[in-house]
Design an enzyme around this catalytic site. Sequence first.
Site, mmCIF file in Angstrom:
data_model
loop_
_atom_site.group_PDB
_atom_site.id
_atom_site.type_symbol
_atom_site.label_atom_id
_atom_site.label_comp_id
_atom_site.label_asym_id
_atom_site.label_seq_id
_atom_site.Cartn_x
_atom_site.Cartn_y
_atom_site.Cartn_z
ATOM 1 N N GLY A 36 0.789 -1.228 0.000
ATOM 2 C CA GLY A 36 0.000 0.000 0.000
ATOM 3 C C GLY A 36 0.818 1.273 0.000
ATOM 4 C CB CYS A 245 -25.640 -9.635 -17.937
ATOM 5 S SG CYS A 245 -24.982 -9.481 -19.616
ATOM 6 C CB CYS A 270 -21.021 -8.687 -18.500
ATOM 7 S SG CYS A 270 -21.916 -9.991 -17.694
ATOM 8 C CB CYS A 276 -20.375 -11.097 -21.210
ATOM 9 S SG CYS A 276 -22.110 -10.849 -21.582
#
Lengths: 303, 258
Positions: A36, A245, A270, A276
């Site tokens: 981080g 979707c 999607c 998808c």
Amino acid sequence: MNAQSTDIATYNFAYLDEQTKRMIRRAILKGIAIPGYQVPFASREMPMPYGWGTGGVQVTASIIGPDDVLKVIDQGADDTTNAVSIRAFFKKVAKVDVTTETAKATIMQTRHRIPEQPLTAGQVLVFQVPIPEPLRFLEPRETETRKMHALEEYGLMHVKLYEDIAKHGRIATTYAYPVKVEGRYVMDPSPTPKFDNPKMHRSPALQLFGAGREKRIYAVPPFTDVVSLDFEDHPFEVQTFDQPCALCGAENVYLDEVILDDHGGHMFVCSDTDHCEKRRADGHHGHLAPEAHLVPEKTEPAE
Amino acid sequence: MTDEPLLRVSALSKFYGSRVGCENVTFDLWPGEVLAVVGESGSGKTTLLNCLSTRLLPSSGTASYRMRDGQWRELYRMSEAERRFLMRTDWGFVHQNPADGLRMTVSAGANVGERLMAVGDRHYGRIRATAVDWLSRVEIDEDRIDDEPRAFSGGMRQRLQIARNLVTGPRLVFMDEPTGGLDVSVQARLLDLLRGLVTDLGLAAIVVTHDLAVARLLSQRMMVMKDGHVVESGLTDRVLDDPRAPYTQLLVSSILQV
């Protein structure tokens, strides 16, 4: 090499020279050692404009090897300009195999999405980051924000969330939602939708973040805690969608709105095109999907 | 009240190169006591205040502060992290220009709540309730809580700044010309408010001002500064009614009698 054997300039493997790659790898290693933490690095000019993923491209160029398989996504899609051109770039300068399938890729460079399919150990996700400093819009002084990171003074981050609740009645931040990494550094997960934040938490894949213009690299090593900031009485929650979707019928995925005509027609599909397509190939279909025999063959990665 | 001071300052000096900011300042500040530092501009009052609040490091001298646990700590030997923690919990700093002490782009409520969030409060409802309470204590209407300070008048901004500083219950507040730039009726109300808060909360305060009326109203004790030196100090009423140093006599006689 004989100048006549090729008619274009030749580049070092993966475009960057080896010294540059070493420098970037050192920054990456430091980033992995301090999850981080934003490591400054000497960002190079790349043959693309700032804001198009110069940071991500430098990180990818430094870690890619001849055996890697690269996938590039832009807002979840494999077939948009940014994704196609970066994929073509590495195909040319590193001669690596490219793919659109999440499962096959060893390195995925992404602009603002994490694939729906869970990542596995050994995969590397490279994020393109426009502004790495989560405190930037609250405290413009870089000297001060670095001090705040060093001293772990993160009250200001909650001021932003407080403002959201005061103005909108809920935390209205939907992307670039601040997270705390391994209980120490507050990090901007790049402008991914907050829908993807839980996927970062204890992910088996290595996540690297490159900001070219801002000259920062940071990292989330595998199996690292990534916790989204929130209030006790306003806990973190992800976006939900009313309908599945329209093409593959998937639920609990991140959807994009697509305008169909100029009469207000629209559908939600999607944002992850690979996910998808795979679902449709497996026989799933949504209410707007074309008839089965009309489904196009899976598209080959564009050159 | 305890029998120990809150702050002990000894031979504090700050030089800017060869120029004197303030030199050889020594005093004790007791809990609940308000000390006024007066003098003309350039006399070193603000330099002294900045040194005491550790916004500036002095060239020489020491200042010790009695922490909540009764331990004496030398301010200039504390780590930056400890000093910054002290600054946002046990201390307050009220700037002359409220824009320096406020976040102008976030709402009044968030301005008051920032210190609470900085010390780890993570409950929105509680933070907001505290903000409402503090806004009412500094006479700002509750329905202004979501407005940005930009939409506030000068007097309201100053009151908001005070609320923002007092929300963590500090024991010592530094004020740099808290009434500067306000018109007289607003000044009077602000002084009244400050006097009430200081008495109710038992705050110790160091108030820098060039306005002797502010010193008279707020402080029990005062120091008069000239050219970086303390020329006279004592009880406020004594200094103002019976000034001994020639400069103090000049200062007191310079006040226009209406």
